[in-house]
Design a protein around this motif. Structure first.
Motif, PDB file in Angstrom:
ATOM      1  N   UNK A 106      -9.067  -3.710   4.555  1.00 38.01           N
ATOM      2  CA  UNK A 106      -8.208  -2.593   4.189  1.00 38.01           C
ATOM      3  C   UNK A 106      -8.538  -1.207   3.887  1.00 38.01           C
ATOM      4  N   UNK A 107      -9.370  -1.279   2.680  1.00 40.54           N
ATOM      5  CA  UNK A 107      -9.666  -0.197   1.785  1.00 40.54           C
ATOM      6  C   UNK A 107     -10.641   0.835   2.584  1.00 40.54           C
ATOM      7  N   UNK A 108     -10.941   0.462   3.441  1.00 44.09           N
ATOM      8  CA  UNK A 108     -12.425   0.942   4.459  1.00 44.09           C
ATOM      9  C   UNK A 108     -11.190   2.103   5.134  1.00 44.09           C
ATOM     10  N   UNK A 109     -10.122   1.762   5.678  1.00 39.27           N
ATOM     11  CA  UNK A 109      -9.289   2.550   6.782  1.00 39.27           C
ATOM     12  C   UNK A 109      -8.162   3.643   5.449  1.00 39.27           C
ATOM     13  N   UNK A 110      -8.829   3.375   4.412  1.00 37.68           N
ATOM     14  CA  UNK A 110      -7.850   4.766   2.800  1.00 37.68           C
ATOM     15  C   UNK A 110      -8.357   5.010   2.876  1.00 37.68           C
ATOM     16  N   UNK A 111      -7.704   6.172   2.608  1.00 41.80           N
ATOM     17  CA  UNK A 111      -8.006   7.891   2.007  1.00 41.80           C
ATOM     18  C   UNK A 111      -8.493   7.400   0.667  1.00 41.80           C
ATOM     19  N   UNK A 162       0.853  -1.189  -0.034  1.00 43.67           N
ATOM     20  CA  UNK A 162      -0.196  -0.255  -0.346  1.00 43.67           C
ATOM     21  C   UNK A 162       1.006   1.298   0.078  1.00 43.67           C
ATOM     22  N   UNK A 163       0.672   2.407  -0.550  1.00 43.06           N
ATOM     23  CA  UNK A 163       1.178   3.606  -0.760  1.00 43.06           C
ATOM     24  C   UNK A 163      -0.394   4.713  -0.012  1.00 43.06           C
ATOM     25  N   UNK A 164       0.220   5.327   1.270  1.00 47.04           N
ATOM     26  CA  UNK A 164      -0.479   6.103   1.546  1.00 47.04           C
ATOM     27  C   UNK A 164       0.176   7.832   1.316  1.00 47.04           C
ATOM     28  N   UNK A 165      -1.214   8.041   0.202  1.00 47.53           N
ATOM     29  CA  UNK A 165      -0.668   8.924  -0.508  1.00 47.53           C
ATOM     30  C   UNK A 165      -1.208  10.302   0.151  1.00 47.53           C
ATOM     31  N   UNK A 186      -2.513  -1.146   9.732  1.00 46.57           N
ATOM     32  CA  UNK A 186      -2.365  -1.904  10.939  1.00 46.57           C
ATOM     33  C   UNK A 186      -2.879  -2.308  11.250  1.00 46.57           C
ATOM     34  N   UNK A 187      -4.294  -2.071  12.132  1.00 53.68           N
ATOM     35  CA  UNK A 187      -4.910  -2.923  13.003  1.00 53.68           C
ATOM     36  C   UNK A 187      -5.860  -3.104  11.828  1.00 53.68           C
ATOM     37  N   UNK A 188      -6.223  -2.779  10.493  1.00 51.49           N
ATOM     38  CA  UNK A 188      -7.500  -3.717   9.899  1.00 51.49           C
ATOM     39  C   UNK A 188      -5.890  -4.905   9.384  1.00 51.49           C
ATOM     40  N   UNK A 189      -4.919  -4.790   9.188  1.00 52.81           N
ATOM     41  CA  UNK A 189      -4.485  -6.087   8.334  1.00 52.81           C
ATOM     42  C   UNK A 189      -4.642  -6.680   9.839  1.00 52.81           C
ATOM     43  N   UNK A 245      -2.680   7.368   7.803  1.00 50.21           N
ATOM     44  CA  UNK A 245      -3.044   6.634   9.100  1.00 50.21           C
ATOM     45  C   UNK A 245      -2.550   4.773   8.941  1.00 50.21           C
ATOM     46  N   UNK A 246      -1.204   5.236   9.004  1.00 48.07           N
ATOM     47  CA  UNK A 246      -0.406   3.931   8.655  1.00 48.07           C
ATOM     48  C   UNK A 246      -0.774   2.932  10.402  1.00 48.07           C
TER      49      UNK A 246
END
Length: 90
Positions: free
Chosen positions: A54-59, A8-11, A22-25, A17-18
């Motif tokens: 995981x997508x639920x916590x991504x921007x 993943x790349x948090x852009x 991590x919590x979702x993983x 929200x690393x």
């Protein structure tokens, strides 16, 4: 149980929200974080189910890739080989 590679790349602007990722993983299964944004997940879930969790916590600008690690893989200078074998044996 299967082993998946998750990248993943948090852009997102602001504060990525690393911790949320991590919590979702961790909810998906056993996690081995071996690089900042790359990990292995041993899970009974499918790649799509892991992605959705995981997508639920991504921007909006973040990216994610999930793929099953089958018998055709290789590593270099890593302790992941033993971890993969152990997780696949469960």
């Amino acid at each position: 149980m299967e082993v998946f590679v998750v990248t993943y790349d948090l852009k997102s602007d602001g504060n990525p929200d690393y911790e949320g990722v991590s919590a979702a993983l961790e909810k998906c299964g056993a996690v081995n974080h071996f690089q900042k944004s790359v990990c292995l997940v041993a899970s009974n879930m499918s790649a799509k189910e892991i992605r959705d969790a995981i997508r639920s916590v991504l921007g909006a600008e973040d990216t994610l890739f999930v793929s099953c690690v089958d018998g055709n893989w290789a590593g270099w200078r890593t302790r992941l080989s033993a971890w993969i074998k152990e997780m696949k044996a469960e």
